[in-house]
Design a protein around this motif. Structure first.
Motif, short mmCIF file in Angstrom:
data_model
loop_
_atom_site.label_atom_id
_atom_site.label_comp_id
_atom_site.label_asym_id
_atom_site.label_seq_id
_atom_site.Cartn_x
_atom_site.Cartn_y
_atom_site.Cartn_z
N GLU A 54 0.85 -1.20 0.00
CA GLU A 54 0.00 0.00 0.00
C GLU A 54 0.87 1.24 0.00
N THR A 55 0.44 2.24 -0.74
CA THR A 55 1.19 3.49 -0.79
C THR A 55 0.91 4.40 0.40
N HIS A 56 -0.26 4.24 1.02
CA HIS A 56 -0.60 5.05 2.20
C HIS A 56 -1.92 4.56 2.79
N ILE A 57 -2.33 5.14 3.90
CA ILE A 57 -3.63 4.82 4.50
C ILE A 57 -4.69 5.56 3.69
N TYR A 77 3.07 -5.37 3.07
CA TYR A 77 4.18 -4.45 3.23
C TYR A 77 3.61 -3.03 3.24
N LEU A 78 3.62 -2.40 4.42
CA LEU A 78 2.93 -1.13 4.61
C LEU A 78 3.88 -0.10 5.23
N SER A 79 3.54 1.16 5.05
CA SER A 79 4.40 2.24 5.53
C SER A 79 4.52 2.29 7.05
N ASP A 80 5.74 2.44 7.52
CA ASP A 80 6.00 2.75 8.93
C ASP A 80 6.52 4.17 9.08
N GLU A 81 6.29 4.98 8.07
CA GLU A 81 6.65 6.40 8.12
C GLU A 81 5.49 7.20 8.72
N GLN A 84 4.01 9.21 15.07
CA GLN A 84 2.94 8.80 15.97
C GLN A 84 1.57 9.18 15.43
N GLY A 85 0.64 8.22 15.51
CA GLY A 85 -0.71 8.45 15.03
C GLY A 85 -0.93 7.99 13.60
N TRP A 86 0.14 7.60 12.93
CA TRP A 86 0.03 7.18 11.53
C TRP A 86 0.41 5.73 11.33
N GLU A 87 0.34 4.96 12.43
CA GLU A 87 0.70 3.55 12.36
C GLU A 87 -0.52 2.70 12.00
N TYR A 88 -0.30 1.73 11.13
CA TYR A 88 -1.32 0.71 10.89
C TYR A 88 -1.45 -0.13 12.16
N GLU A 89 -2.69 -0.41 12.57
CA GLU A 89 -2.93 -1.07 13.85
C GLU A 89 -3.22 -2.56 13.71
N PHE A 90 -2.56 -3.21 12.77
CA PHE A 90 -2.69 -4.65 12.58
C PHE A 90 -1.36 -5.17 12.06
N PRO A 91 -1.09 -6.46 12.19
CA PRO A 91 0.22 -7.01 11.82
C PRO A 91 0.57 -6.77 10.35
N HIS A 92 1.82 -6.37 10.12
CA HIS A 92 2.31 -6.13 8.77
C HIS A 92 3.83 -6.03 8.81
N ILE A 93 4.44 -6.00 7.65
CA ILE A 93 5.87 -5.74 7.55
C ILE A 93 6.05 -4.26 7.23
N GLY A 94 6.73 -3.54 8.12
CA GLY A 94 6.85 -2.10 7.99
C GLY A 94 7.91 -1.68 6.98
N LEU A 95 7.62 -0.58 6.28
CA LEU A 95 8.53 -0.05 5.27
C LEU A 95 8.95 1.37 5.63
N LYS A 96 10.23 1.65 5.40
CA LYS A 96 10.79 2.98 5.61
C LYS A 96 11.48 3.45 4.32
N PRO A 118 1.08 12.08 5.81
CA PRO A 118 2.45 12.03 6.33
C PRO A 118 3.17 10.70 6.07
N GLU A 119 2.42 9.62 5.96
CA GLU A 119 3.05 8.29 5.84
C GLU A 119 3.18 7.82 4.39
N SER A 120 2.79 8.63 3.42
CA SER A 120 2.76 8.21 2.02
C SER A 120 4.14 7.77 1.52
N ILE A 121 4.13 6.65 0.81
CA ILE A 121 5.35 6.17 0.19
C ILE A 121 5.07 5.86 -1.28
N SER A 122 6.15 5.84 -2.08
CA SER A 122 6.06 5.45 -3.48
C SER A 122 7.00 4.28 -3.72
N PHE A 123 6.74 3.52 -4.77
CA PHE A 123 7.52 2.32 -5.05
C PHE A 123 8.22 2.44 -6.41
#
Length: 466
Positions: A54-57, A77-81, A84-96, A118-123
């Motif tokens: 996912e690119t973002h929430i 594979y989800l953003s860990d960027e 605080q407050g922008w974390e996915y609240e279920f199990p996943h592999i975090g990406l930075k 704030p947590e948006s990522i591109s691939f």
């Protein structure tokens, strides 16, 4: 490399299926919730889905990542960027930023590109057997064809005050990252024309970094950060009401829906009982058919590409509702509703005859012609209500018209006169039909619908003011 662009016209939302044919593995980027599409692609190409990205929430649709993971066993594979407050609240592999994933012979690099959120990522994708350089960039809601992601959604849709100014500054910096990429890289965005995630999205599905640098307005401001931010924030379309709920449901743990539900056919007695309880009935017929005879209290949302978006304006997530639609529409409409998490469908009826069997009497819409509209405006003390968005109204409207956006009409009934005749209209008539049904549901009997709306008004040479 195997590549397939999967596009949902109803939400103007793009997802991507990418596979390494040699290794027989695949990844899906930003999956929609009816995930059978991706499973069928994988099966047809003898691939196993192992990665879900996912690119973002997301705020505009309910991502199907968890449904797809449950059905395939793939890792998310989800953003860990974002902090605080922008974390996915279920199990996943975090990406930075700077992380790298391997998918057979494919390499996917992560870029943190905040601004839209704030947590948006591109691939950034490299197809190593072909060339040892990146060839594709999957931008999510960062860079679109001809536009960029809006940073005001968190504030306007989710009530997060102050975030739009911060987001605009972050977007300005992210744009610099994009500018540093080679011109030849293909750009595959998360949305196309018609999405509410921007104001000027192009209709072609992809672009290149080089083309966007010379064509996209966002790259024309050079060092003028304030001018960039001001232009980015002005005249953005109204964010649909359901966006706040999507942002929440895409972040927290929630109930999964791993197949498209089959709807129950309601009897005349069940329909009557549900209507008596105040349950909403969404009539998905064409607006002309609706106008010719509709069940009192029903809401006309035509079953076209905008069906899900407008349903998200008028339905609550904790209330059951019913559909009136042809049986051959049901699968499509159910998919459109589940893509934004509207799962509480009590059942359906296929026509108004079911209501008439209970002794019910249909209502007719009071649609009026251009000449009738002009005569009423010139000779009577009428209120003209323009149901379009604020930016559309600002660009040009009928003189002395009031602007009440149809999406917020139910919350602004006090702005509609009950003492005078009222004429409503929109751009082409679809939103006016929704508006008429909302007003009729709320007891207004003094409303006329100029169904030809602005398109017919302008086409006849009539003036607009701004």
């Amino acid at each position: 490399m195997y590549f397939q662009h999967v596009y949902d016209k109803s939400l103007a939302q793009a997802s991507y299926f990418i596979g390494c044919q040699k290794a027989g593995v695949a990844a899906v980027i930003d999956p929609k919730r009816d995930v059978d599409t991706y499973i069928e692609i994988a099966k047809a190409n003898n691939m196993k889905i192992t990665h879900i990205l996912e690119t973002h929430i997301h705020a505009d649709f309910l991502a199907g990542s968890r449904e797809l993971a449950k059905l395939t066993g793939a890792d998310m594979y989800l953003s860990d960027e974002g902090g605080q407050g922008w974390e996915y609240e279920f199990p996943h592999i975090g990406l930075k930023d700077g992380d790298q994933m391997k998918l057979g012979n494919l390499v996917i690099d992560v870029m943190h590109t905040p601004g839209h959120t704030p947590e948006s990522i591109s691939f950034l994708l490299t197809d190593t057997p072909a060339i040892n350089k990146p060839v594709m960039l999957f931008t999510g809601d960062f860079v679109f064809v001809g536009d960029i992601g809006r940073p005001d959604l968190l504030e306007k849709a989710a009530g997060m005050i102050g975030t739009q100014d911060i987001g605009a500054k972050q977007m300005y910096q992210s744009i610099k990252k994009f500018e540093a990429l080679p011109d030849y890289i293909q750009v595959w965005p998360g949305h196309g024309a018609g999405s509410a995630c921007g104001k000027a999205l192009g209709s072609v599905p992809s672009s290149t970094v080089g083309y966007e640098k010379i064509r996209n307005w966002a790259f024309q401001f050079e060092k003028d950060e304030k001018g960039f931010a001001d232009y980015l924030l002005e005249d953005q379309p109204e964010p649909p009401k359901y966006f706040a709920m999507m942002k929440k449901l895409n972040k927290v743990d929630r109930k999964l829906l791993t197949e498209v539900p089959k709807l129950k056919s309601l009897s005349a007695e069940e329909l009557k009982a549900n209507l008596a309880k105040g349950m909403k009935l969404i009539d998905a017929r064409d607006k002309a058919e609706f106008a010719a005879g509709f069940i009192p209290g029903s809401i006309n949302i035509q079953g076209n590409n905008s069906f899900g978006t407008w349903a998200g304006w008028f339905l609550k997530y904790d209330e059951p509702f019913m559909l009136l639609a042809d049986e051959n529409q049901l699968d499509d409409l159910t998919r459109k509703l589940m893509r934004i998490g509207l799962d509480n469908i009590e059942g359906y009826i296929s026509g108004t005859s079911v209501f008439e069997e209970t002794g019910g009497t249909l209502q007719r819409a009071n649609n009026i012609s251009l000449e009738e509209t002009k005569n009423l405006i010139h000779n009577n003390n009428v209120q003209v209500v323009d149901l379009r968005g604020a930016a559309e109204f600002k660009a040009g409207h009928i003189a002395k018209a009031d602007n009440v956006f149809v999406g917020t009409l139910a919350e602004n009934l006090d702005k509609i006169s009950k003492d005078r005749k009222v004429i409503i209209h929109c751009q082409g008539g679809d939103r006016a039909s929704i508006g008429y049904s909302i007003l009729a549901r709320n007891g207004f009997t003094n409303v006329s619908n100029f169904s030809g709306s602005i398109n017919e008004w302008v086409g006849a040479g009539e003036d607009l003011v701004s």
